[in-house]
Structure formats: structure tokens, C-alpha cells
Write a protein that holds these residues in place. Structure first.
Motif, short mmCIF file in Angstrom:
data_model
loop_
_atom_site.label_atom_id
_atom_site.label_comp_id
_atom_site.label_asym_id
_atom_site.label_seq_id
_atom_site.Cartn_x
_atom_site.Cartn_y
_atom_site.Cartn_z
N GLU A 82 47.06 52.08 43.46
CA GLU A 82 47.36 50.79 44.08
C GLU A 82 46.28 49.77 43.76
OE1 GLU A 82 48.37 48.90 48.48
OE2 GLU A 82 47.69 50.96 48.33
N LEU A 83 46.71 48.54 43.61
CA LEU A 83 45.82 47.41 43.38
C LEU A 83 46.12 46.39 44.48
CD1 LEU A 83 43.83 46.40 41.21
CD2 LEU A 83 45.77 45.40 40.03
N SER A 84 45.08 45.96 45.21
CA SER A 84 45.32 45.05 46.32
C SER A 84 44.31 43.90 46.30
CB SER A 84 45.24 45.80 47.64
OG SER A 84 45.44 44.93 48.72
N PRO A 85 44.73 42.67 46.19
CA PRO A 85 46.11 42.26 45.97
C PRO A 85 46.50 42.50 44.51
CG PRO A 85 44.69 40.33 45.98
CD PRO A 85 43.82 41.52 46.29
N SER A 86 47.79 42.66 44.28
CA SER A 86 48.25 42.84 42.90
C SER A 86 48.87 41.56 42.36
CB SER A 86 49.25 43.98 42.82
OG SER A 86 50.38 43.70 43.64
N ASN A 87 49.06 40.57 43.25
CA ASN A 87 49.63 39.29 42.86
C ASN A 87 48.81 38.20 43.56
OD1 ASN A 87 51.26 37.04 42.36
ND2 ASN A 87 53.14 38.26 42.50
N ILE A 88 48.18 37.34 42.78
CA ILE A 88 47.31 36.30 43.33
C ILE A 88 47.82 34.94 42.87
CG2 ILE A 88 44.95 35.40 43.44
CD1 ILE A 88 44.00 38.23 42.66
N ASP A 89 47.94 34.01 43.79
CA ASP A 89 48.34 32.64 43.45
C ASP A 89 47.12 31.92 42.89
OD1 ASP A 89 48.86 29.80 43.65
OD2 ASP A 89 50.61 30.36 44.85
N VAL A 90 47.27 31.31 41.72
CA VAL A 90 46.15 30.64 41.06
C VAL A 90 45.55 29.53 41.94
CG1 VAL A 90 47.46 28.89 39.78
CG2 VAL A 90 45.36 29.81 38.80
N CYS A 91 46.36 28.94 42.80
CA CYS A 91 45.86 27.88 43.69
C CYS A 91 44.87 28.42 44.72
CB CYS A 91 47.02 27.19 44.42
SG CYS A 91 48.12 26.31 43.30
N TYR A 92 45.02 29.69 45.07
CA TYR A 92 44.16 30.29 46.08
C TYR A 92 43.11 31.24 45.48
CZ TYR A 92 47.83 28.48 49.05
OH TYR A 92 48.74 27.66 49.66
N LEU A 93 43.08 31.31 44.15
CA LEU A 93 42.14 32.20 43.47
C LEU A 93 40.73 31.64 43.54
CD1 LEU A 93 41.79 34.74 41.69
CD2 LEU A 93 42.20 33.29 39.72
N VAL A 114 39.22 44.34 33.38
CA VAL A 114 40.38 43.46 33.47
C VAL A 114 40.52 42.83 32.10
CG1 VAL A 114 41.39 41.46 34.62
CG2 VAL A 114 39.95 43.04 35.92
N ASN A 115 41.63 43.14 31.42
CA ASN A 115 41.83 42.73 30.03
C ASN A 115 40.62 43.11 29.18
OD1 ASN A 115 44.37 41.85 30.54
ND2 ASN A 115 44.01 39.74 29.91
N TYR A 142 47.45 40.51 33.81
CA TYR A 142 46.20 41.09 33.32
C TYR A 142 46.25 42.60 33.47
CZ TYR A 142 44.29 36.36 33.43
OH TYR A 142 44.06 35.02 33.20
N GLY A 143 45.81 43.32 32.45
CA GLY A 143 45.73 44.77 32.51
C GLY A 143 44.46 45.22 33.21
N VAL A 144 44.58 46.10 34.19
CA VAL A 144 43.44 46.60 34.97
C VAL A 144 43.30 48.09 34.72
CG1 VAL A 144 42.51 46.92 37.29
CG2 VAL A 144 43.77 44.83 36.73
N LEU A 145 42.08 48.51 34.34
CA LEU A 145 41.77 49.92 34.06
C LEU A 145 40.51 50.32 34.81
CD1 LEU A 145 41.87 49.65 30.16
CD2 LEU A 145 43.65 50.67 31.54
N VAL A 146 40.37 51.62 35.08
CA VAL A 146 39.12 52.17 35.58
C VAL A 146 38.58 53.08 34.50
CG1 VAL A 146 38.05 53.67 37.30
CG2 VAL A 146 39.81 52.04 38.00
N ARG A 147 37.29 52.91 34.18
CA ARG A 147 36.64 53.76 33.18
C ARG A 147 35.44 54.45 33.84
NH1 ARG A 147 35.84 50.89 28.02
NH2 ARG A 147 37.97 51.59 27.74
N ASN A 148 35.46 55.79 33.79
CA ASN A 148 34.35 56.58 34.31
C ASN A 148 33.19 56.58 33.31
OD1 ASN A 148 35.42 57.31 36.78
ND2 ASN A 148 36.36 59.18 36.02
N HIS A 157 47.13 49.20 35.14
CA HIS A 157 47.95 48.61 36.21
C HIS A 157 47.98 47.12 35.96
CE1 HIS A 157 48.99 51.86 38.81
NE2 HIS A 157 49.22 51.08 39.83
N SER A 158 48.97 46.44 36.50
CA SER A 158 49.11 45.00 36.27
C SER A 158 48.59 44.19 37.45
CB SER A 158 50.57 44.63 36.03
OG SER A 158 51.04 45.25 34.85
N LEU A 159 47.81 43.19 37.12
CA LEU A 159 47.36 42.19 38.09
C LEU A 159 48.03 40.88 37.68
CD1 LEU A 159 45.49 41.10 40.35
CD2 LEU A 159 43.79 40.68 38.56
#
Length: 181
Positions: A82-93, A114-115, A142-148, A157-159
């Protein structure tokens, strides 16, 4: 022995026997607590150990089994659930927008990408990461990844950063709008 390799948390079955309540499996010099012991089958999960080859031996109170097996402990692969938030409004970013990532196998020192750009990351626990987005002002996906630290990388995951207008109210004016200039 099935399987002969696995990441921490993998269920392993050793067939043979006879096994008893006193039977103890070892990966190298590390005791592994069995989950289930039957007369001809023993099951355990791979503990968190550094990746590499380990000799799996079976012991009981009086002896060590003559046959030992090679077992490969693989690096745990991070997994985003899960990604939270996964959808962000550019006006509130906001610059430094907080994002929380839930999942599994996040090791100390893991980073969020992120990308393919590393963002400031804090591994709170093996199932949770907090990160701050900096400089992401363009709408898009945007593509979101975790790298150990060992380079094991999660699937993306998508943001979503959207620019859909947020209409809070509509009022009828004195003039009507038929066109845009």
C-alpha cells in the motif's frame, strides 16, 4: 529437502526420519525452531540470516544425521502492499509531502525511489517506510519502488499526482459563458 533455497519466511520441508520432538534443525550454526515435526517429515521457516549458502543439518539428543544438505538463504525481496496517499492533487502538493509505504521485507537502509530518483526515506519497521517527496510538481503517474541495501528491489506501485480541478461550488452569474478566449 524442498525447496533447497528461499528467502526469510519461506516454508521448508525435510522428508526422512525418524524425527521426534527432540529433533533440531540447524542452518550452519543457527538453530531453527521447527514448526511441525512428524515421524517422517519436519517443517520450519527460513529465519532472517545473511544471504548465502548454509549447511542444513538435523540433530537430536544423541546424534547428528549423516546426510546434510546445502540450503541457500536468499536476500528478502521487498514488497509494497500500500502507498498512502496514492493519489495527490497537485494544488495541495507540498514540497516535502509525506508518503507512507506499507509492505514486507523493508531492511534498515532501504530507500524509496520515485521514477528512479531516491527520496528522503525512513525505515520505521520492516513493514513500513515513511518518505518525503521533493520536487515532484508535474501531474502524472510516478513509479514507486523500494530498494534494500543488497539491491533487492520491489515491483513498482503507482503514485498519481493529478491536476483535475477541484470545484467546490457553482453559482449562476449575470452573464452566461458560451466560449473561452
Amino acid at each position: 529437502l524442498a525447496p533447497s533455497r528461499g528467502a526469510p519466511g519461506t516454508l521448508v520441508t525435510v522428508s526422512g526420519g525418524p524425527f521426534s520432538a527432540a529433533t533440531q534443525p540447524f542452518l550452519g550454526s543457527h538453530f531453527v525452531a521447527p514448526l511441525r515435526i512428524l515421524e517422517n517429515r519436519l517443517e520450519f521457516t527460513v529465519p532472517y540470516l545473511p544471504a548465502g549458502q548454509y549447511l542444513l543439518s538435523i540433530q537430536d539428543e544423541t546424534s547428528v544425521a549423516e546426510q546434510a544438505f546445502q540450503f541457500e538463504v536468499m536476500a528478502p525481496v521487498p514488497r509494497i502492499t500500500e502507498l498512502s496517499p496514492s493519489n495527490i492533487d497537485v494544488c495541495y502538493l507540498e514540497d516535502g509531502q509525506r508518503v507512507e509505504v506499507s509492505g514486507h521485507n523493508f531492511l534498515p537502509g532501504a530507500v524509496l525511489l520515485v521514477n528512479d530518483m531516491v527520496v528522503p526515506t525512513n525505515v520505521v519497521e520492516p513493514t513500513r517506510i515513511e518518505a518525503r517527496l521533493q520536487g515532484f510538481r508535474q501531474p502524472g503517474v510516478y513509479g514507486v519502488l523500494v530498494r534494500n541495501p543488497d539491491d533487492a528491489t520491489s515491483l513498482p506501485h503507482s503514485l498519481w499526482i493529478n491536476s483535475i480541478p477541484d470545484i467546490s461550488s457553482i453559482e449562476q452569474g449575470d452573464e452566461f459563458l458560451d466560449y473561452y478566449e
